[in-house]
Design a protein around this motif. Sequence first.
Motif, PDB file in Angstrom:
ATOM      1  N   UNK A  56      46.171  37.924  31.085  1.00 16.36           N
ATOM      2  CA  UNK A  56      46.817  39.046  31.765  1.00 16.36           C
ATOM      3  C   UNK A  56      47.279  38.686  33.174  1.00 16.36           C
ATOM      4  N   UNK A  57      47.417  37.408  33.453  1.00 19.36           N
ATOM      5  CA  UNK A  57      47.731  36.945  34.806  1.00 19.36           C
ATOM      6  C   UNK A  57      49.076  37.500  35.316  1.00 19.36           C
ATOM      7  N   UNK A  58      49.994  37.842  34.435  1.00 15.72           N
ATOM      8  CA  UNK A  58      51.303  38.348  34.851  1.00 15.72           C
ATOM      9  C   UNK A  58      51.287  39.818  35.260  1.00 15.72           C
ATOM     10  N   UNK A  59      50.187  40.520  35.009  1.00 13.49           N
ATOM     11  CA  UNK A  59      50.084  41.927  35.378  1.00 13.49           C
ATOM     12  C   UNK A  59      49.128  42.045  36.570  1.00 13.49           C
ATOM     13  N   UNK A  60      49.673  42.261  37.749  1.00 12.09           N
ATOM     14  CA  UNK A  60      48.868  42.309  38.980  1.00 12.09           C
ATOM     15  C   UNK A  60      47.869  43.468  38.984  1.00 12.09           C
ATOM     16  N   UNK A  61      48.085  44.476  38.165  1.00 11.39           N
ATOM     17  CA  UNK A  61      47.194  45.631  38.119  1.00 11.39           C
ATOM     18  C   UNK A  61      46.030  45.445  37.141  1.00 11.39           C
ATOM     19  N   UNK A  62      46.084  44.411  36.333  1.00  8.34           N
ATOM     20  CA  UNK A  62      45.055  44.189  35.319  1.00  8.34           C
ATOM     21  C   UNK A  62      43.909  43.381  35.905  1.00  8.34           C
TER      22      UNK A  62
END
Length: 86
Positions: A56-62
Amino acid sequence: MSDQTPANQLLHLVFGGELKDPAGVEFRDLATLDIVGMFPNYATAYVAWKAKAQQTVDNAHMRYFIVHLHRLLDPSATAGTTGKAG
């Protein structure tokens, strides 16, 4: 308790979800939390946490977290003990 249960079992929970604000720890929707699993020690929990975090590295909110459940179950126990009362 089974004879196969290791004496140093220290339960850890790995879970995560999307945060409202990347700087905080409030989840956007509790119904969508990803419960990765329970692990018998920190090392295996870390492997699971790292795998999910990398996915999930591409989603800063995850965000994914490791919770040291053994500390909640017996706050007086140290890392090298089972936490059983004598």
